[in-house]
Design a protein around this motif. Structure first.
Motif, mmCIF file in Angstrom:
data_model
loop_
_atom_site.group_PDB
_atom_site.id
_atom_site.type_symbol
_atom_site.label_atom_id
_atom_site.label_comp_id
_atom_site.label_asym_id
_atom_site.label_seq_id
_atom_site.Cartn_x
_atom_site.Cartn_y
_atom_site.Cartn_z
ATOM 1 N N ASN A 127 0.952 -1.173 0.150
ATOM 2 C CA ASN A 127 0.059 -0.083 0.004
ATOM 3 C C ASN A 127 0.906 1.342 -0.088
ATOM 4 O O ASN A 127 0.652 2.212 -0.756
ATOM 5 N N PHE A 128 1.791 1.279 0.941
ATOM 6 C CA PHE A 128 2.539 2.620 0.999
ATOM 7 C C PHE A 128 3.678 2.619 -0.026
ATOM 8 O O PHE A 128 4.206 3.801 -0.495
ATOM 9 N N LEU A 129 3.906 1.408 -0.746
ATOM 10 C CA LEU A 129 5.085 1.710 -1.607
ATOM 11 C C LEU A 129 4.597 2.153 -3.015
ATOM 12 O O LEU A 129 5.007 2.663 -3.809
ATOM 13 N N PHE A 130 3.284 1.624 -3.210
ATOM 14 C CA PHE A 130 2.863 1.561 -4.651
ATOM 15 C C PHE A 130 1.667 2.273 -4.889
ATOM 16 O O PHE A 130 1.343 2.595 -6.001
ATOM 17 N N VAL A 131 0.615 2.331 -3.823
ATOM 18 C CA VAL A 131 -0.937 2.834 -3.890
ATOM 19 C C VAL A 131 -0.771 4.383 -3.856
ATOM 20 O O VAL A 131 -0.173 4.695 -2.839
ATOM 21 N N PRO A 132 -1.193 4.881 -4.894
ATOM 22 C CA PRO A 132 -1.402 6.529 -4.483
ATOM 23 C C PRO A 132 -2.408 6.744 -3.242
ATOM 24 O O PRO A 132 -3.391 5.967 -3.116
ATOM 25 N N SER A 133 -2.097 7.833 -2.703
ATOM 26 C CA SER A 133 -2.749 8.078 -1.493
ATOM 27 C C SER A 133 -4.305 7.901 -1.490
ATOM 28 O O SER A 133 -4.990 7.416 -0.586
ATOM 29 N N ARG A 134 -4.794 8.442 -2.427
ATOM 30 C CA ARG A 134 -6.529 8.625 -2.774
ATOM 31 C C ARG A 134 -6.863 7.226 -2.915
ATOM 32 O O ARG A 134 -8.151 7.025 -2.413
ATOM 33 N N PHE A 135 -6.280 6.264 -3.137
ATOM 34 C CA PHE A 135 -6.732 4.942 -3.281
ATOM 35 C C PHE A 135 -6.319 3.971 -2.299
ATOM 36 O O PHE A 135 -6.564 2.981 -2.327
ATOM 37 N N ARG A 136 -5.778 4.239 -1.378
ATOM 38 C CA ARG A 136 -5.226 3.616 0.062
ATOM 39 C C ARG A 136 -6.292 2.933 0.570
ATOM 40 O O ARG A 136 -6.255 1.857 0.832
ATOM 41 N N VAL A 137 -7.462 3.622 0.997
ATOM 42 C CA VAL A 137 -8.652 3.032 1.485
ATOM 43 C C VAL A 137 -9.305 1.889 0.653
ATOM 44 O O VAL A 137 -9.458 0.620 1.162
ATOM 45 N N THR A 138 -9.270 2.093 -0.518
ATOM 46 C CA THR A 138 -9.947 1.271 -1.650
ATOM 47 C C THR A 138 -8.998 0.216 -1.700
ATOM 48 O O THR A 138 -9.672 -0.999 -1.829
ATOM 49 N N TYR A 139 -7.761 0.125 -1.927
ATOM 50 C CA TYR A 139 -6.936 -1.000 -1.726
ATOM 51 C C TYR A 139 -6.986 -1.808 -0.398
ATOM 52 O O TYR A 139 -7.173 -3.090 -0.677
ATOM 53 N N ILE A 140 -7.110 -1.390 0.755
ATOM 54 C CA ILE A 140 -7.284 -1.757 2.024
ATOM 55 C C ILE A 140 -8.567 -2.574 2.009
ATOM 56 O O ILE A 140 -8.818 -3.764 2.237
ATOM 57 N N ASN A 141 -9.564 -1.966 1.364
ATOM 58 C CA ASN A 141 -11.008 -2.498 1.306
ATOM 59 C C ASN A 141 -10.767 -4.106 0.417
ATOM 60 O O ASN A 141 -11.639 -4.874 0.867
ATOM 61 N N GLY A 142 -9.954 -3.831 -0.681
ATOM 62 C CA GLY A 142 -9.995 -5.019 -1.317
ATOM 63 C C GLY A 142 -9.071 -6.180 -0.447
ATOM 64 O O GLY A 142 -9.767 -7.368 -0.576
ATOM 65 N N VAL A 143 -8.321 -6.019 0.319
ATOM 66 C CA VAL A 143 -7.407 -6.910 1.032
ATOM 67 C C VAL A 143 -8.491 -7.229 2.229
ATOM 68 O O VAL A 143 -8.480 -8.456 2.580
ATOM 69 N N THR A 144 -9.249 -6.414 2.647
ATOM 70 C CA THR A 144 -10.177 -6.549 3.877
ATOM 71 C C THR A 144 -11.314 -7.357 3.474
ATOM 72 O O THR A 144 -11.777 -8.048 4.546
ATOM 73 N N LEU A 145 -11.779 -7.970 2.394
ATOM 74 C CA LEU A 145 -12.642 -8.798 1.921
ATOM 75 C C LEU A 145 -12.241 -10.163 2.726
ATOM 76 O O LEU A 145 -13.087 -10.635 3.178
#
Length: 197
Positions: free
Chosen positions: A158-176
């Motif tokens: 997340n912190f290496l590759f995901v732009p800041s505005r997409f961080r929660v969306t990325y986390i939501n994907g993992v969160t499933l």
């Protein structure tokens, strides 16, 4: 891809772009957290219904999980904004700073989310504060150990590759997947009860 396929993808991307800008991003993050927490619970309940004859899908339980996810969305939204301001970093050159971000996230946000989850769901399900605190004591360390297995690698990406505005969306994907585990942890039937039932 079919000749018109890329146009369709570009159109979908353009239609979704406003969801990740300005104030709408907070709503996107909030509803995304709720929807995926409910989906994780739905996946877990589907397994439980198949494994336990007579058990029915509990819509109220999924609604409680949706509400918990929505309550966590704003926290996560502002948490990542604050963390990015506290420790600005991106890319491999910033790896030492990114590792600090992962550590701060694990030491601060993860325990807060764990307490929030168990106490909040307890409240939504009409548990007394004493009952919710006992459940937290019984399950927190199991939650936190599993958290350390899943989230540091996910947050590193997340912190290496995901732009800041997409961080929660990325986390939501993992969160499933994570929310499916949380649903199991919260609602599992003790082995003694399964043997009796």
């Amino acid at each position: 891809m079919a000749p018109g396929g890329w146009r369709w993808v570009r159109g979908l991307r353009a239609a979704g772009k406003p969801l990740f800008q300005g104030r709408v991003l907070l709503v996107t993050n909030t509803l995304g957290c709720g929807a995926l927490m409910a989906a994780g619970d739905g996946a877990r309940q589907t397994w439980e219904v198949r494994a336990r004859p007579g058990q029915r899908f509990d819509l109220r339980r999924s609604a409680s999980m949706f509400a918990m996810g929505c309550s966590m969305g704003p926290f996560l939204h502002y948490w990542y904004l604050w963390l990015d301001r506290l420790l600005p970093a991106s890319g491999l050159r910033s790896l030492p700073t990114i590792l600090k971000k992962v550590l701060v996230d694990q030491l601060v946000a993860s325990p807060v989310i764990g307490v929030w989850y168990f106490l909040g769901l307890g409240r939504l399900e009409s548990q007394t504060l004493d009952e919710s605190c006992q459940e937290l004591r019984d399950k927190f360390w199991e939650f936190y150990k599993a958290d350390w297995c899943v989230w540091p690698p996910a947050q590193l990406v997340n912190f290496l590759f995901v732009p800041s505005r997409f961080r929660v969306t990325y986390i939501n994907g993992v969160t499933l997947g994570w929310d499916t585990y949380l649903s199991y942890l919260k609602y599992r039937v003790p082995a003694a009860a399964v043997e009796r039932g």
